[in-house]
Design an enzyme around this catalytic site. Structure first.
Site, PDB file in Angstrom:
ATOM      1  N   TYR A 195      16.610  76.675 156.387  1.00  0.00           N
ATOM      2  CA  TYR A 195      17.548  76.972 155.085  1.00  0.00           C
ATOM      3  C   TYR A 195      18.505  75.744 155.208  1.00  0.00           C
ATOM      4  CZ  TYR A 195      21.853  78.342 152.862  1.00  0.00           C
ATOM      5  OH  TYR A 195      23.052  78.373 152.229  1.00  0.00           O
ATOM      6  N   PRO A 220      15.747  83.323 165.901  1.00  0.00           N
ATOM      7  CA  PRO A 220      15.574  81.736 166.640  1.00  0.00           C
ATOM      8  C   PRO A 220      16.167  80.972 165.771  1.00  0.00           C
ATOM      9  CG  PRO A 220      13.629  82.799 165.413  1.00  0.00           C
ATOM     10  CD  PRO A 220      14.366  83.904 165.245  1.00  0.00           C
ATOM     11  N   LYS A 237      19.231  72.490 152.607  1.00  0.00           N
ATOM     12  CA  LYS A 237      20.426  72.095 151.968  1.00  0.00           C
ATOM     13  C   LYS A 237      21.179  70.705 152.375  1.00  0.00           C
ATOM     14  CE  LYS A 237      22.898  74.573 149.832  1.00  0.00           C
ATOM     15  NZ  LYS A 237      22.723  74.863 148.207  1.00  0.00           N
ATOM     16  N   THR A 245      26.772  74.087 152.006  1.00  0.00           N
ATOM     17  CA  THR A 245      27.192  75.246 152.911  1.00  0.00           C
ATOM     18  C   THR A 245      27.723  74.510 154.347  1.00  0.00           C
ATOM     19  OG1 THR A 245      26.226  76.884 154.492  1.00  0.00           O
ATOM     20  CG2 THR A 245      24.502  75.351 153.334  1.00  0.00           C
ATOM     21  N   ASP A 246      28.515  75.277 155.126  1.00  0.00           N
ATOM     22  CA  ASP A 246      28.919  74.791 156.419  1.00  0.00           C
ATOM     23  C   ASP A 246      27.591  74.791 157.483  1.00  0.00           C
ATOM     24  OD1 ASP A 246      28.812  77.519 156.852  1.00  0.00           O
ATOM     25  OD2 ASP A 246      30.638  77.777 157.666  1.00  0.00           O
ATOM     26  N   GLU A 247      26.585  75.349 156.983  1.00  0.00           N
ATOM     27  CA  GLU A 247      25.573  75.566 157.846  1.00  0.00           C
ATOM     28  C   GLU A 247      24.784  74.209 158.055  1.00  0.00           C
ATOM     29  OE1 GLU A 247      23.050  79.027 157.815  1.00  0.00           O
ATOM     30  OE2 GLU A 247      24.757  80.086 156.642  1.00  0.00           O
TER      31      GLU A 247
HETATM   32  P1  NAD Z   1      22.100  84.191 146.033  1.00  0.00           P
HETATM   33  O1  NAD Z   1      20.951  83.940 146.727  1.00  0.00           O
HETATM   34  O2  NAD Z   1      22.764  85.087 145.766  1.00  0.00           O
HETATM   35  O3  NAD Z   1      21.764  83.253 144.640  1.00  0.00           O
HETATM   36  C1  NAD Z   1      20.668  82.468 144.320  1.00  0.00           C
HETATM   37  C2  NAD Z   1      20.515  82.321 142.910  1.00  0.00           C
HETATM   38  O4  NAD Z   1      19.922  81.286 142.656  1.00  0.00           O
HETATM   39  C3  NAD Z   1      19.839  83.569 142.338  1.00  0.00           C
HETATM   40  O5  NAD Z   1      20.381  84.017 140.992  1.00  0.00           O
HETATM   41  C4  NAD Z   1      18.456  83.248 142.050  1.00  0.00           C
HETATM   42  O6  NAD Z   1      17.600  83.573 141.206  1.00  0.00           O
HETATM   43  C5  NAD Z   1      18.706  81.598 141.782  1.00  0.00           C
HETATM   44  N1  NAD Z   1      17.789  80.635 142.223  1.00  0.00           N
HETATM   45  C6  NAD Z   1      16.817  80.671 143.073  1.00  0.00           C
HETATM   46  N2  NAD Z   1      15.941  79.856 143.002  1.00  0.00           N
HETATM   47  C7  NAD Z   1      15.888  79.144 142.013  1.00  0.00           C
HETATM   48  C8  NAD Z   1      15.245  78.140 141.192  1.00  0.00           C
HETATM   49  N3  NAD Z   1      14.285  77.601 141.720  1.00  0.00           N
HETATM   50  N4  NAD Z   1      15.708  77.928 139.792  1.00  0.00           N
HETATM   51  C9  NAD Z   1      16.707  78.608 139.415  1.00  0.00           C
HETATM   52  N5  NAD Z   1      17.305  79.448 139.791  1.00  0.00           N
HETATM   53  C10 NAD Z   1      17.098  79.731 141.202  1.00  0.00           C
HETATM   54  O7  NAD Z   1      23.010  83.058 146.784  1.00  0.00           O
HETATM   55  P2  NAD Z   1      24.513  82.750 146.891  1.00  0.00           P
HETATM   56  O8  NAD Z   1      24.985  83.442 148.148  1.00  0.00           O
HETATM   57  O9  NAD Z   1      25.178  83.137 145.696  1.00  0.00           O
HETATM   58  O10 NAD Z   1      24.728  81.370 146.946  1.00  0.00           O
HETATM   59  C11 NAD Z   1      24.898  80.250 146.099  1.00  0.00           C
HETATM   60  C12 NAD Z   1      24.908  79.015 146.650  1.00  0.00           C
HETATM   61  O11 NAD Z   1      25.963  78.841 147.406  1.00  0.00           O
HETATM   62  C13 NAD Z   1      23.784  78.431 147.183  1.00  0.00           C
HETATM   63  O12 NAD Z   1      23.447  77.227 146.997  1.00  0.00           O
HETATM   64  C14 NAD Z   1      24.244  78.655 148.883  1.00  0.00           C
HETATM   65  O13 NAD Z   1      23.432  77.656 149.783  1.00  0.00           O
HETATM   66  C15 NAD Z   1      25.617  78.358 148.788  1.00  0.00           C
HETATM   67  N6  NAD Z   1      26.567  79.164 149.717  1.00  0.00           N
HETATM   68  C16 NAD Z   1      26.521  80.407 149.763  1.00  0.00           C
HETATM   69  C17 NAD Z   1      27.404  80.841 150.752  1.00  0.00           C
HETATM   70  C18 NAD Z   1      27.466  82.492 151.166  1.00  0.00           C
HETATM   71  O14 NAD Z   1      28.009  82.882 151.955  1.00  0.00           O
HETATM   72  N7  NAD Z   1      26.701  83.178 150.499  1.00  0.00           N
HETATM   73  C19 NAD Z   1      28.121  80.058 151.707  1.00  0.00           C
HETATM   74  C20 NAD Z   1      28.220  78.759 151.508  1.00  0.00           C
HETATM   75  C21 NAD Z   1      27.573  78.257 150.340  1.00  0.00           C
END
Ligand code: NAD
Length: 328
Positions: free
Chosen positions: A149, A273, A153, A124-126
């Protein structure tokens, strides 16, 4: 190719699996997901009977559960699995470190042991922290995460890098900006605002509401990850973003105007925060080197997304009920 997609029952992972099955019908996809409150197997109901798709309920930290799968032979791993909600990371930092960093390390170990041909870490960009009013994050920007978070990451990203440098595991890291689109859990800004506005409930906005995010339609992110998986140069990091910077109030006002709801629903609440002020991505590298470009304009993508939530309110109610029943 046989591809393990972790976290495939979540927002981006489920969109990714649907996208990949449509684009690469000869590839095989194994969705490894623990089904936390954020994971919903219904997100993939339309592909459940596809012979090229398989679901394995497992925690990415559970080496014993995952090993048989890797023993079968896996060509690539795309790691989406994560605890992804910043607010929750402030309440439960340890869970974020265990899933996001330690879970990634388990997957890296298995990938190394069983000779996986490519490991794509969806980051993520974060991880870059926050920006002032100007400037963009490049792949060379320092990692300065501000929330548990983003720190978890960033920790995962460093482990992924180390497995490339130390063990020669073929890896890539993608760092994308904020995604929007169908199947996003309704605790995140856009689906939360749509849901509350449709129910005439107050719309909570942190602080002055002027925090800026760079919004990208989820399918454009999926297309970028697919490109990196197939053409990414081993060891490289690719930023992904759409140059769609909007502050939270702008996003909320667009939704209210599309839904014909009044701005009096907006409620400013105490800021979070460590709340990053601004993210913005320089995605020149993936554009120039891999030929990626977003295909959705923010204005049409957000309208399509609003329509999807209006037409799929039953899905929203169902995921909210599931997490209420499990006490999450
Ligand atoms: P989400 O929370 O919707 O989905 C996460 C999934 O991971 C869920 O299905 C959950 O059941 C599964 N999960 C959690 N812990 C687990 C574990 N220990 N073992 C197996 N499965 C597990 O998240 P998202 O928004 O779809 O994000 C997906 C990825 O993309 C993440 O890694 C996030 O950091 C990254 N990301 C998200 C965004 C955004 O805007 N949503 C942007 C950039 C990067």
């Amino acid at each position: 190719m046989k591809i393990v997609v972790t976290g495939g029952a979540g927002f981006i992972g489920s969109n990714f699996i649907r996208y990949m099955l449509s684009q690469h019908p000869n590839d095989e996809f194994i969705n490894v997901d623990k089904l936390t409150y954020a994971g919903n197997s219904e997100n993939l109901s339309e592909v459940r009977t596809n012979p090229k798709y398989r679901f394995v309920k497992a925690d990415i930290r559970d080496r014993a559960a995952l090993e048989p799968l890797f023993k079968e032979g896996v060509d690539a791993v795309v790691n989406f699995a994560a605890e992804s909600h910043v607010d929750r990371s402030i309440l439960q930092p340890e869970l974020f470190v265990l899933t996001n960093a330690a879970g990634t390390q388990t997957l890296l170990d298995l990938s190394r042991q069983y000779g996986v041909g490519k490991f794509v870490q969806v980051s993520t960009d974060e991880v870059y922290g926050t920006l002032g009013a100007t400037g963009l994050f490049t792949e060379e920007s320092p990692l300065q995460p501000n929330s548990p978070y983003s720190a978890s990451k960033a920790g995962a990203d460093l482990l992924v890098r180390a497995y490339y440098e130390t063990f020669g595991l073929p890896i890539n890291i993608t760092r994308c900006s904020n995604n929007y689109g169908p199947y996003q859990y309704p605790e995140k800004l856009i689906p939360l605002i749509i849901y509350n506005a449709l129910h005439n409930k107050p719309l909570p906005v942190y602080g002055d509401g002027l925090n800026v995010r760079d919004w990208l339609y989820v399918e454009d992110h999926c297309r970028a990850v697919d490109l990196v998986l197939r053409q990414g140069v081993d060891g490289e990091i690719y930023n992904i973003g759409g140059h769609n910077e909007r502050n939270n109030l702008q996003v909320i006002r667009t939704i209210l105007s599309e839904l014909n709801k009044p701005e009096t629903l907006i409620r400013h609440i105490q800021d979070r925060p460590g709340h990053d002020r601004r993210y913005a991505i320089n995605a020149d590298k993936i554009r120039k080197e891999l030929g990626w470009a977003p295909q959705y304009h923010y204005e049409s993508g957000i309208r399509e997304t609003i329509r999807w939530y209006q037409e799929n309110m039953a899905w929203v109610e169902q995921v909210l009920e599931k997490s209420a029943n499990s006490g999450l």
